[in-house]
Design an enzyme around this catalytic site. Structure first.
Site, PDB file in Angstrom:
ATOM      1  N   GLU C  60       8.287  -2.517 -19.240  1.00  0.00           N
ATOM      2  CA  GLU C  60       8.892  -3.106 -20.435  1.00  0.00           C
ATOM      3  C   GLU C  60       8.185  -2.706 -21.726  1.00  0.00           C
ATOM      4  O   GLU C  60       8.851  -2.348 -22.704  1.00  0.00           O
ATOM      5  CB  GLU C  60       8.963  -4.631 -20.292  1.00  0.00           C
ATOM      6  CG  GLU C  60       9.990  -5.130 -19.275  1.00  0.00           C
ATOM      7  CD  GLU C  60       9.503  -5.136 -17.841  1.00  0.00           C
ATOM      8  OE1 GLU C  60       8.324  -4.793 -17.619  1.00  0.00           O
ATOM      9  OE2 GLU C  60      10.281  -5.497 -16.937  1.00  0.00           O
ATOM     10  N   HIS C 129      11.038 -17.179 -14.755  1.00  0.00           N
ATOM     11  CA  HIS C 129      12.379 -16.585 -14.891  1.00  0.00           C
ATOM     12  C   HIS C 129      13.363 -17.577 -15.501  1.00  0.00           C
ATOM     13  O   HIS C 129      14.564 -17.483 -15.251  1.00  0.00           O
ATOM     14  CB  HIS C 129      12.912 -16.130 -13.522  1.00  0.00           C
ATOM     15  CG  HIS C 129      12.436 -14.772 -13.108  1.00  0.00           C
ATOM     16  ND1 HIS C 129      11.119 -14.466 -12.887  1.00  0.00           N
ATOM     17  CD2 HIS C 129      13.109 -13.615 -12.869  1.00  0.00           C
ATOM     18  CE1 HIS C 129      11.009 -13.199 -12.521  1.00  0.00           C
ATOM     19  NE2 HIS C 129      12.197 -12.661 -12.498  1.00  0.00           N
TER      20      HIS C 129
HETATM   21  C1  LIG Z   1       7.928  -7.532 -15.423  1.00  0.00           C
HETATM   22  C2  LIG Z   1       9.117  -7.598 -14.557  1.00  0.00           C
HETATM   23  N1  LIG Z   1      10.109  -6.722 -14.745  1.00  0.00           N
HETATM   24  C3  LIG Z   1      11.210  -6.754 -13.979  1.00  0.00           C
HETATM   25  C4  LIG Z   1      11.335  -7.699 -13.000  1.00  0.00           C
HETATM   26  C5  LIG Z   1      12.594  -7.772 -12.141  1.00  0.00           C
HETATM   27  N2  LIG Z   1      12.281  -7.291 -10.801  1.00  0.00           N
HETATM   28  C6  LIG Z   1      11.942  -8.126  -9.816  1.00  0.00           C
HETATM   29  S1  LIG Z   1      11.513  -7.312  -8.420  1.00  0.00           S
HETATM   30  C7  LIG Z   1      11.804  -5.816  -9.131  1.00  0.00           C
HETATM   31  C8  LIG Z   1      11.614  -4.566  -8.344  1.00  0.00           C
HETATM   32  C9  LIG Z   1      10.214  -4.452  -7.845  1.00  0.00           C
HETATM   33  O1  LIG Z   1      10.086  -3.284  -7.116  1.00  0.00           O
HETATM   34  P1  LIG Z   1       8.782  -3.057  -6.247  1.00  0.00           P
HETATM   35  O2  LIG Z   1       7.591  -3.270  -7.086  1.00  0.00           O
HETATM   36  O3  LIG Z   1       8.920  -1.726  -5.599  1.00  0.00           O
HETATM   37  O4  LIG Z   1       8.810  -4.224  -5.170  1.00  0.00           O
HETATM   38  P2  LIG Z   1       9.854  -4.483  -4.008  1.00  0.00           P
HETATM   39  O5  LIG Z   1      10.914  -5.360  -4.569  1.00  0.00           O
HETATM   40  O6  LIG Z   1      10.373  -3.159  -3.562  1.00  0.00           O
HETATM   41  O7  LIG Z   1       9.067  -5.181  -2.964  1.00  0.00           O
HETATM   42  C10 LIG Z   1      12.218  -5.963 -10.445  1.00  0.00           C
HETATM   43  C11 LIG Z   1      12.581  -4.858 -11.346  1.00  0.00           C
HETATM   44  C12 LIG Z   1      10.295  -8.625 -12.848  1.00  0.00           C
HETATM   45  N3  LIG Z   1      10.347  -9.606 -11.976  1.00  0.00           N
HETATM   46  N4  LIG Z   1       9.192  -8.532 -13.615  1.00  0.00           N
END
Ligand SMILES: Cc1ncc(C[n+]2csc(CCOP(=O)(O)OP(=O)(O)O)c2C)c(N)n1
Ligand SMILES: Cc1ncc(C[n+]2csc(CCOP(=O)(O)OP(=O)(O)O)c2C)c(N)n1
Ligand SMILES: [Mg+2]
Ligand SMILES: [Mg+2]
Lengths: 331, 334, 331, 334
Positions: C60, C129
């Site tokens: 972000e 959230h």
């Molecule tokens: C700072 C932030 N940006 C965006 C999100 C929304 N979000 C939640 S999980 C996720 C994907 C995370 O991917 P990864 O780190 O690969 O973990 P996985 O879900 O694959 O376990 C996103 C974009 C968030 N929770 N926090």
């Protein structure tokens, strides 16, 4: 009583608490040998070593996060944020993590840390090194916010902040580091949430934070010359806020101005004024008024910068209008 | 502490993986039957990562977890009942219902909590490691995070400090190939392990579906971290079986069913480890079936318990905003 | 007139402006094929391609900074921030850079960008959230802040935001994405700084932002049943704020409540109440009161979360007390 | 654009370096004589970096600068008078006195501004590159930053995106050995160039005191970036002669006088380049002396002008908070 500078007072507070509690440590940029750019921490590294006075890379979000983790696991970090303007960089770790951990864990984890930073314009440091951003953190439940107005206050509030089991943000006014005040040799602490009535008066209450306490006191002097008796109050902490003391004063004087160096718009003066209006409405002879910094980024040019902050003259002029009932005719 | 025999430890790992799978299956059912408040993220498929690492930790060692955190929580020693209570917002939950799935924490077992900010716990884990060293506790901290979190700048800030200060922290990147609805190669340039190495951090890549490989590497690195040779970085190649969250049902636009079934049929960490255990003659197939049955029964019971449990009283809403401080501490000489 | 959802209204606004102006583009996480987790942007990538609907890594601060640079050099980025809670991550780029660039450059550079994000609790999404953080950005000079209260408002305000030459933060309520409202087929824009009187009344003014406009309208219905006539006003933008319309109403009704889903303490209700108290003091029969979200991190448990936000019943009850003069006796 | 002869371009580079040095000498004098509001950071010693790079750019190309930004500003084409006016808070300054030294910008020459947030401009430069590509302008963006700024996570976030999207941006790390009062090796673990390489970005290290080496490398990389082969990363090894800012006088506690005088006597970019120019017979020593004299005269005149210039009127204080938008644009069909 001896007089020491605000800078020295902060230094003493931290040193005393570090001697008292081995879990207290300082983390930030150029805090060790350099003792910070304002030299507030000079000498601490000699006494406590680099394991407890920890120089970091220029990575505010990172060391803020590290402090949160350390605080959750038995340490009491004092995070040194060189300029209050850098708060924007640590907001996520401070407000999404530190502030909420105790609540989100149902009271099982806690985050006893101090974020010490500064505020205050008119140093010709321009828009990114002059902000007073306490309103932002005051809005976030879980944080406490202290605003010392003198060397005496700075020492006592810092000691309390370090012993608190919650994240505390403490704002020092950069312009006041060299200001001296009487500070006892003996240990003392200043409790949070207890406002300080700096001067008693009957016609109007001037509520000021940080350096605006001095501005209010000077305004009170000017007003005294005009036969107006102003009461001056320093809330000391804006979270928690000592509403009772403020209300008692306003109920007595029937008029008030809230003075602060943050931007006036959507800043802390609105909240305090709204609470007083709401809870002392019946006693008011005039609306509770406010004077914050102008709602403009802080300009560099001395010709402009000095116009943006409240001054004793402007506060006194507004107070005189209020006492004369002139605000009523406007409203 | 006496070393458990290998078989004992293998069975513990097997059981812990099954416990995670059983927990998630129940959690998913709760969602599908509309009994779960909000959404949740399933760990199924990644069990060998959490278990392989956490079995190499003591309960004093700290971990930080993610939005996909049930696996870490179970693997670090949590109980089903308190976990399900938390997921349902009940008073007996680990966080008295205030945290929910995305903030579940279990400080008694060293779990400093799930985190709903992607990458948000990287500083916390690093700080726990700094604290461990300052307190001389000998603890190690493990930071779990996903491939998607490697895009957050915070990671590089804290890796730099961990490397400069040689902190006992392990950065465990669970690369499950996706962040939300996006493939990892679309959001991560270059090489993830090279990024850690550039900070002078020893980094490894390991098959995250192989619990023994994960555990062996973790044991070595954790022992070295405890001796002050850290930090370390591990990229664990793994896969999530469900959608990004329980509500992510139609996902063909970002990954194929073939890909999903390939991982499930050929690379399942529980099936494969179970097969290996029996092939080695360490355990009989019936023993594993008995474990599975027990665990599933436990999970069902815990769900029933949690469904019947009480919500927190409304008066709790403004409790725990601030931690109490002993008034005596706040006085002179305190 | 046709009715469409708020989600569709935002989608249409962005599509229309992207057709009109080739410099407009969208940047954020999972905005393209996924069309965002709330599916608000579905279909845009098919029309505009991945060069103009740009999926980013989870970074972000990074893509916020990129948007600032693009905006300074001829583009009009729409930054998609998936949850309002992530504002804490982009504060530096938003508040130290985007907000101040025009001023610091003496008017030579400008930053025409839109940050679209969301707010609103009661989705069982817990403390990180569910926040409504508009107070933080409203405090920073140089930013404009829009808070649409329906599909109609969302479309018109978004189109204005995109055409504005300044950074605009626009908060959509997550709970309202599926709410339908009449939205004309023909192009329209809603100017900033013009409040909307949703319902006329004579006894009390209810000022609500975002979904709190609906809460205020429902409260007005309840009050109507009690013989109390409430006026309901939607400021639409809190920066700039249409003080004149609010003041005219309060001077007419003599009473007001400001209702908002941000935390009440040091939030936006204090500022609005303080301004009305100050400028309509002579006309008030009761203090201007406020109802914000509780000053607690948003709890996960449904049993707790629903207690934290204003409801029509609670607003109506407070309004009835004000009309009955009960607040006066407290104060 | 016709290629200038080498000598012409060499002399331009020499002159630009002298202009920076002269500007800084005057600025320092203004501080020492208490005529300067606030503090400022001197670029002296690092001239070959700004000049070597900026001479490879067109005036449409964009740069972002730092708190130590006078050098970048001069090198990108700014005038002394408007610069000194800005440093003194006068109305005729580049930013009408509102920005000052730490925010000086000169958008007419593509300088998007100095920045008082360390690392704060990394996104801006990357966004300018993205914008250049979207507009099809063929421009390149250069991001100047110090070694200290490599600790900021933002750098890794935007390098990742620049690499994924192949943006025409050059990350120029001016490694002057210190961030404030701390040596670089105390705040930077591992290798700075390896950090960029880990994201798949081609990275180079170059002697930042050698204007020709810097310029040659920059020309190559900028041409390649223009063709879509970017991004690139350059680490430029250099030194600042003054303290961190003009008020940082006693600095022996963090660096020795010997070290300072070694760089000044043996590695000065202007002296060495001047010597090379005369040794090569490209120019006579007197010609260089004449350039020096002219430039210093210009600088003095500009200072005198700025000192006498007017402050902005008080009514400017709340101008430029918001940019005007043409009301017609805000109407239907607008
Ligand atoms: C700072 C932030 N940006 C965006 C999100 C929304 N979000 C939640 S999980 C996720 C994907 C995370 O991917 P990864 O780190 O690969 O973990 P996985 O879900 O694959 O376990 C996103 C974009 C968030 N929770 N926090
Ligand atoms: C975010 C932020 N943190 C800290 C500072 C204070 N500060 C100003 S310059 C500086 C050192 C920068 O070092 P480097 O990037 O190497 O640049 P140099 O001064 O050596 O040119 C610091 C810490 C700042 N301006 N911004
Ligand atoms: Mg992933
Ligand atoms: Mg440096």
């Amino acid at each position: 009583m001896r007089e020491i500078t605000l800078s020295k007072a902060v230094n003493e507070a931290i040193a005393e608490e570090m001697r008292r509690d081995p879990t207290v440590f300082v983390i930030g940029e150029d805090v060790a040998e350099a003792g910070t750019p304002f030299k507030v921490l000079s000498g601490l590294v000699e006494e406590f070593g680099t394991d407890r006075i920890v120089d970091t890379p220029i990575a505010e979000p990172g060391f803020m996060g590290i402090a949160v983790g350390a605080a959750m696991t038995g340490m009491r970090p004092i995070v040194d944020l060189m300029f209050g303007d850098f708060l924007f960089l640590v907001m996520d770790q401070l407000c999404n993590q530190a502030a909420k951990t105790h609540y989100m864990s149902g009271g099982k984890l806690s985050v006893p840390l101090v974020l010490r930073t500064n505020m205050g314009a008119t140093r010709r440091s321009a828009a990114q090194h002059s902000q007073s951003l306490h309103a932002l953190v005051a809005h976030i439940p879980g944080l406490m916010v202290a605003m010392p107005s003198s060397a005496y206050e700075a020492k006592g509030l810092m000691k309390t902040a370090i012993r608190e089991n919650n994240p505390v943000v403490i704002f020092e006014d950069k312009l006041m580091y060299q200001d001296k005040a009487p500070v006892p040799e003996e240990e003392y602490l200043i409790p949070f949430g207890q406002a300080n009535v700096k001067r008693e008066g009957t016609d109007i209450t001037l509520i000021g934070t940080s350096s605006m306490v001095q501005v209010a006191e000077k305004a009170a002097e000017i007003l005294a010359g005009q036969g107006i008796s102003a009461e001056v109050i320093d809330p000391r902490t804006i979270v928690p806020l000592d509403e009772a003391t403020l209300l008692a004063s306003v109920k007595k004087t029937s008029r008030a101005i809230v003075i602060d160096e943050g931007h006036q718009g959507y800043g802390i003066t609105g909240e305090i004024a709204a609470r007083l209006n709401e809870k002392a409405f019946y006693h008011l002879d005039a609306p509770v008024c406010r004077m914050g910094a102008m709602d403009v980024p802080v300009p560099f040019s001395p010709a402009l910068e000095d116009l943006t902050v409240p001054t004793p003259e402007r506060v006194a002029a507004l107070a005189a209008r209020l006492v004369a009932g002139e605000m009523l005719h406007d409203a | 502490m006496t070393q458990p025999s290998n078989t004992e430890s293998y069975l513990r790992m097997y059981t812990q993986m099954v416990r995670i799978r059983a927990f998630e299956d129940q959690a998913n059912q709760l969602y599908l039957s509309a009994k779960m408040p909000g959404l949740t993220h399933m760990y199924s498929g990644q069990e060998a990562v959490a278990v392989g690492i956490c079995e190499a930790l003591t309960s004093d060692d700290k971990i930080t977890s993610t939005h996909r955190g049930h696996g870490h929580c179970v693997a670090k020693g949590a109980e089903f009942k308190q976990m399900f209570c938390e997921l349902l917002g009940k008073e007996e939950g680990y966080c008295r219902g205030k945290g929910g799935s995305m903030h579940i924490a279990d400080q008694s077992n060293g779990n400093l909590g799930a985190n709903a900010i992607v990458g948000g716990s990287m500083g916390i884990a690093t700080g726990a490691a700094m604290s461990a060293r300052a307190r001389g506790s000998g603890e190690v901290a493990v930071c779990f995070f996903g491939d998607g979190a490697t895009a957050q700048g915070l990671m590089y800030e804290v890796m730099n400090m961990a490397a400069l200060w040689k902190l006992p922290v392990i950065y465990a990147c669970e690369n499950n190939g996706y962040s939300e609805y996006t493939r990892t190669d679309e959001i991560a340039a270059g090489s993830i392990v090279a990024r850690a190495e550039a900070f002078g951090i020893e980094a490894h890549q390991v098959d995250g579906q192989d619990v023994l490989a994960v555990n062996e590497l973790s044991q070595k690195l954790i022992a070295r971290a405890r001796k002050g040779e850290g930090p370390f970085f591990i990229e664990l190649m793994t896969y999530r079986y469900h959608g990004h969250h329980v509500g992510d049902i139609n996902r063909e636009y970002y990954r194929t069913k073939d890909e999903e079934s390939d991982w499930k049929s050929n690379r399942d960490p529980i099936t494969n480890f179970g097969r290996w255990l029996t092939e080695q003659g360490l355990v009989a197939p019936e023993d594993l079936a008995a474990i599975d049955a027990d665990v599933y029964k436990d999970a069902e019971d815990a769900v029933a318990y949690a469904l019947a449990a009480a919500y927190p009283d409304g008066s709790e809403v403004d409790m725990h905003v601030y931690a109490p401080t002993d008034p005596a501490t706040l006085r002179v000489g305190g």
